[in-house]
Scaffold this active site. Structure first.
Site, mmCIF file in Angstrom:
data_model
loop_
_atom_site.group_PDB
_atom_site.id
_atom_site.type_symbol
_atom_site.label_atom_id
_atom_site.label_comp_id
_atom_site.label_asym_id
_atom_site.label_seq_id
_atom_site.Cartn_x
_atom_site.Cartn_y
_atom_site.Cartn_z
ATOM 1 N N GLU A 441 0.834 -1.222 0.000
ATOM 2 C CA GLU A 441 0.000 0.000 0.000
ATOM 3 C C GLU A 441 0.858 1.257 0.000
ATOM 4 O O GLU A 441 0.493 2.257 0.623
ATOM 5 C CB GLU A 441 -0.945 0.029 1.208
ATOM 6 C CG GLU A 441 -2.099 -0.908 1.137
ATOM 7 C CD GLU A 441 -2.881 -0.805 -0.140
ATOM 8 O OE1 GLU A 441 -2.875 0.268 -0.772
ATOM 9 O OE2 GLU A 441 -3.464 -1.822 -0.528
HETATM 10 C C1 LIG Z 1 2.892 -9.723 0.009
HETATM 11 C C2 LIG Z 1 2.649 -8.578 -0.914
HETATM 12 C C3 LIG Z 1 1.358 -8.259 -1.293
HETATM 13 C C4 LIG Z 1 1.118 -7.215 -2.191
HETATM 14 N N1 LIG Z 1 -0.159 -6.957 -2.620
HETATM 15 C C5 LIG Z 1 -0.341 -6.123 -3.684
HETATM 16 C C6 LIG Z 1 -1.608 -6.008 -4.314
HETATM 17 O O1 LIG Z 1 -2.596 -6.612 -3.898
HETATM 18 N N2 LIG Z 1 -1.711 -5.212 -5.399
HETATM 19 C C7 LIG Z 1 -0.655 -4.519 -5.904
HETATM 20 O O2 LIG Z 1 -0.817 -3.829 -6.887
HETATM 21 N N3 LIG Z 1 0.557 -4.578 -5.307
HETATM 22 C C8 LIG Z 1 0.741 -5.375 -4.219
HETATM 23 N N4 LIG Z 1 1.967 -5.476 -3.626
HETATM 24 C C9 LIG Z 1 3.052 -4.673 -4.139
HETATM 25 C C10 LIG Z 1 3.471 -3.575 -3.164
HETATM 26 O O3 LIG Z 1 2.480 -2.599 -3.065
HETATM 27 C C11 LIG Z 1 4.821 -3.048 -3.666
HETATM 28 O O4 LIG Z 1 5.767 -4.067 -3.390
HETATM 29 C C12 LIG Z 1 5.212 -1.745 -3.004
HETATM 30 O O5 LIG Z 1 4.352 -0.716 -3.416
HETATM 31 C C13 LIG Z 1 6.652 -1.330 -3.353
HETATM 32 O O6 LIG Z 1 6.922 -1.473 -4.707
HETATM 33 P P1 LIG Z 1 8.225 -2.308 -5.159
HETATM 34 O O7 LIG Z 1 8.193 -3.609 -4.463
HETATM 35 O O8 LIG Z 1 8.300 -2.303 -6.623
HETATM 36 O O9 LIG Z 1 9.427 -1.480 -4.562
HETATM 37 P P2 LIG Z 1 10.156 -0.235 -5.240
HETATM 38 O O10 LIG Z 1 9.150 0.722 -5.749
HETATM 39 O O11 LIG Z 1 11.177 -0.727 -6.180
HETATM 40 O O12 LIG Z 1 10.864 0.425 -3.974
HETATM 41 C C14 LIG Z 1 12.111 -0.068 -3.436
HETATM 42 C C15 LIG Z 1 12.573 0.863 -2.322
HETATM 43 O O13 LIG Z 1 12.778 2.172 -2.845
HETATM 44 C C16 LIG Z 1 12.007 3.132 -2.132
HETATM 45 N N5 LIG Z 1 11.513 4.138 -3.071
HETATM 46 C C17 LIG Z 1 11.038 3.940 -4.317
HETATM 47 N N6 LIG Z 1 10.669 5.108 -4.863
HETATM 48 C C18 LIG Z 1 10.894 6.060 -3.947
HETATM 49 C C19 LIG Z 1 10.715 7.475 -3.908
HETATM 50 N N7 LIG Z 1 10.198 8.137 -4.940
HETATM 51 N N8 LIG Z 1 11.052 8.131 -2.780
HETATM 52 C C20 LIG Z 1 11.554 7.477 -1.714
HETATM 53 N N9 LIG Z 1 11.768 6.154 -1.698
HETATM 54 C C21 LIG Z 1 11.434 5.450 -2.794
HETATM 55 C C22 LIG Z 1 10.868 2.346 -1.502
HETATM 56 O O14 LIG Z 1 10.370 2.976 -0.345
HETATM 57 C C23 LIG Z 1 11.545 1.019 -1.191
HETATM 58 O O15 LIG Z 1 12.209 1.100 0.042
HETATM 59 C C24 LIG Z 1 2.216 -6.470 -2.685
HETATM 60 C C25 LIG Z 1 3.516 -6.773 -2.267
HETATM 61 C C26 LIG Z 1 3.738 -7.827 -1.420
HETATM 62 C C27 LIG Z 1 5.156 -8.159 -1.037
#
Ligand SMILES: Cc1cc2nc3c(=O)[nH]c(=O)nc-3n(C[C@H](O)[C@H](O)[C@H](O)COP(=O)(O)OP(=O)(O)OC[C@H]3O[C@@H](n4cnc5c(N)ncnc54)[C@H](O)[C@@H]3O)c2cc1C
Length: 601
Positions: A441
């Site tokens: 989220e």
């Molecule tokens: C168990 C699980 C359930 C999930 N359920 C859903 C779901 O139902 N639907 C769905 O759509 N998604 C879902 N997700 C996805 C989840 O919302 C994302 O994993 C999350 O939003 C982070 O995206 P990412 O993993 O690509 O990390 P990234 O976006 O690659 O981020 C990596 C790191 O960089 C930081 N970062 C990235 N951009 C910035 C910025 N602009 N400023 C500061 N810091 C930044 C982040 O805080 C993080 O620490 C789920 C994930 C998991 C693990």
């Protein structure tokens, strides 16, 4: 085997006494929420969660979900049956609108239930939880036809919902999504692409799954301004409103993850699946945000939920486990050793947990009341005020609530010593399950940026000024009083730290935006600390009045006052340290180049 008992006494205190829900009886839906009704929901809902959902938590974690050869997913033993019971009892319909088959009760009661469900079984709670988010988006942005087609069955939980944002190459930066939506020429679209990490994406507990999917139409801007939202049912709905032909969306795999094993986290492959646009073209992200804001509050609640269930088990263990003697002399001289409950360091962890969970519960349920008021308050001005306040508090509830919830869960594991590390005690599951709430989220880093980059500055800082004013008024009213005065003075100091940190951002973030990014996490925590302190001042006021009125439940209210004092003593001082970190700015944080992080020579 861990256990869970819903904290009904504390919840009744917050709903009936602190929020005084009955006093809103002139607002739609609230007239049905008499104290008898709220007590019945709290007590019966708590019983359902403790008796039906909690026993499935540990076995569900051990068994996990299974993807079958045909792409279907089987949930752990007992889950389908429990979901049938949940549906038959109507627990998912509490706060849903009556026009779609809901009970129309205040969101506060829906949130009460969310906390209990999530403590009892977080993985289970995500199936109806995501459905609620999808319902909010369809209510806000769906066409009349879409509402009639999907909402009654989603409200009744015959069908569940999902949210599909994330793709392999993009999570936070949704402007990069590649899923395509090509018009079919008949008003529908062919959706093609891969979504990952989709919670409750495929399972065996409902007759249909209604996916809300972000995708781009041909020629749409290559940024967040080019995203549209689509509703894509697993089974296309036939003329009679029943699940018909299978749509082109399949579960490619399920993730093997750290926790919430009983919730299916799916890779969903969309292969020309038929979908329909929800709301306006290229305005999909705004529509999805409706869903995400509702979901963010629910995720903040998950931080509370895991802290609460871990706390309950740690208290029981601390009273039972005997090691060493109390520093002040044997507490139980007849026994070989005293319960570990006597040791101040153990008590520190338990008091931290108690002060956090009770404060956070008050904040979450007040947040739910604000959600109600954004729709139902009598005047436009009151609705706008509630909307601004909950907008400001949402990243705090999500970000601070889940950071702290995770910390509390690990501290409760610590109370168990080595046994906390052993799976059969169940404490490891609470820690593992709590961990995800900091990530999904919108990660907590993103919550902090939302708070500091958007919400603080929004409308010339109107929301944060309203927050300062409201906290300041409660402090002023309590100052000078024998019991509440010292609490108010302590809170005033912490509020001063937050105001100074806000001012520092105003003076230093414009010239160097990294200063904002470097301090945002600290600011979110300062605000969390102050907001919970505010909740404790308000709870202490109610407790003091009950004691002055000669309550029969003296022990409960005296414990509230003692915990309020503990909170002010032990949580508030952190605001000052965090402010100093924030004011250090970004210079030393951003000083080193990539090469300095390389470990190889
Ligand atoms: C168990 C699980 C359930 C999930 N359920 C859903 C779901 O139902 N639907 C769905 O759509 N998604 C879902 N997700 C996805 C989840 O919302 C994302 O994993 C999350 O939003 C982070 O995206 P990412 O993993 O690509 O990390 P990234 O976006 O690659 O981020 C990596 C790191 O960089 C930081 N970062 C990235 N951009 C910035 C910025 N602009 N400023 C500061 N810091 C930044 C982040 O805080 C993080 O620490 C789920 C994930 C998991 C693990």
């Amino acid at each position: 085997m861990p256990s869970y008992t819903a904290p009904t006494r504390d919840t009744r205190f917050i709903v009936n006494e602190l929020l005084d829900l009955a006093s809103y009886g002139n607002l739609p839906g609230f007239e049905m929420a008499s104290t008898d009704v709220t007590d019945a929901v709290i007590n019966e809902g708590g019983k359902f969660c403790s008796e039906v959902l909690a026993p499935l938590n540990l076995p569900g974690d051990q068994e996990g979900c299974t993807r079958n050869e045909d792409g279907s997913v089987t949930t752990p033993k007992g889950f389908k049956d429990a979901f049938d019971k949940f549906r038959e009892a109507g627990w998912g319909t509490l706060a849903q609108p009556e026009e779609f088959g809901g009970q129309g009760l205040p969101h506060v009661l829906g949130f009460v239930m969310e906390e209990f469900i999530s403590s009892a079984n977080q993985a289970f709670g995500m199936y109806p939880g995501l459905t609620n988010g999808a319902i909010s988006a369809l209510i806000a942005k769906g066409s009349q036809e879409q509402k009639e087609m999907y909402l009654p069955k989603m409200v009744s939980n015959e069908w569940t919902g999902t949210m599909n944002l994330t793709e392999p190459h993009c999570g936070t930066d949704l402007g990069m999504i590649r899923t395509k939506a090509v018009p079919n020429g008949d008003g529908s679209y062919a959706i093609t692409g891969t979504k990952i990490f989709i919670s409750a994406g495929e399972h065996d507990m409902s007759d249909n799954i209604i996916h809300l999917v972000l995708a781009k139409t041909p020629g749409a801007p290559d940024s967040t301004k080019g995203i549209s939202l689509f509703v894509v049912p697993k089974f296309l709905v036939d003329e009679d409103g029943n699940p018909g032909e299978r749509n082109g969306v399949m579960c490619g795999s399920i993730e093997h993850k750290m926790g919430i094993h009983a919730n299916s986290t799916c890779v969903l492959n969309y292969d020309g699946a038929t979908g329909w646009m929800v709301g306006e073209e290229n305005k999909g992200l705004a529509a999805m945000f409706i869903m995400m804001n509702a979901a963010r509050l629910g995720v903040g609640m998950q931080g509370l939920s895991q802290a609460e269930v871990a706390y309950q088990n740690a208290v029981a263990y601390a009273l039972d486990r005997r090691q060493g003697r109390a520093l002040t002399g044997p507490a139980d001289p007849e026994a070989q050793a005293d319960p570990i409950f006597v040791h101040p360091d153990v008590r520190r962890m338990l008091m931290d947990a108690k002060a956090f969970t009770e404060g956070m519960r008050a904040l979450c349920l007040w947040g739910a009341l604000l959600v109600d008021l954004t729709h139902k308050a009598q005047t436009e001005e009151e609705r706008a005020e509630a909307d601004a306040m909950i907008g400001l508090l949402t990243p705090v509830i999500k970000g601070y609530g889940t950071d702290k919830g995770y910390e509390v869960a690990t501290n409760m594991q610590q109370v168990f010593g080595g046994h906390g590390y052993i799976e059969e005690w169940g404490m490891s599951q609470f820690v593992r399950d709590a961990r995800i709430a900091q990530i999904y989220e919108g990660t907590n880093g993103v919550q902090a940026m939302d708070l500091c980059g958007r919400k603080l500055a929004s409308k010339g800082g109107a929301a944060i000024q309203a927050f300062f004013k409201a906290v300041g008024e409660d402090i002023a009213a309590a100052k000078g009083g024998e019991e509440l005065g010292p609490l108010a003075e302590a809170l005033e100091k912490a509020l001063g730290q937050q105001q100074a940190a806000t001012m520092w951002f105003m003076n230093n973030a414009m010239q160097n935006p990294n200063n904002l990014g470097a301090g945002a996490h600290h600011y979110m925590h300062i605000m969390g600390i102050v907001t919970l302190g505010w909740m404790w001042l308000r709870m202490a006021k109610v407790a003091q009045a009950a004691l002055a009125g000669g309550t029969e439940d003296k022990a409960f209210y005296e414990a509230k006052l003692a915990t309020a004092r503990y909170y002010m003593d032990r949580f508030l001082p952190d605001a000052g340290a965090l402010r100093r970190k924030l004011e250090a700015g970004s210079e030393s944080m951003m000083a080193l180049g990539e090469e300095a992080f390389a470990t190889a020579a």
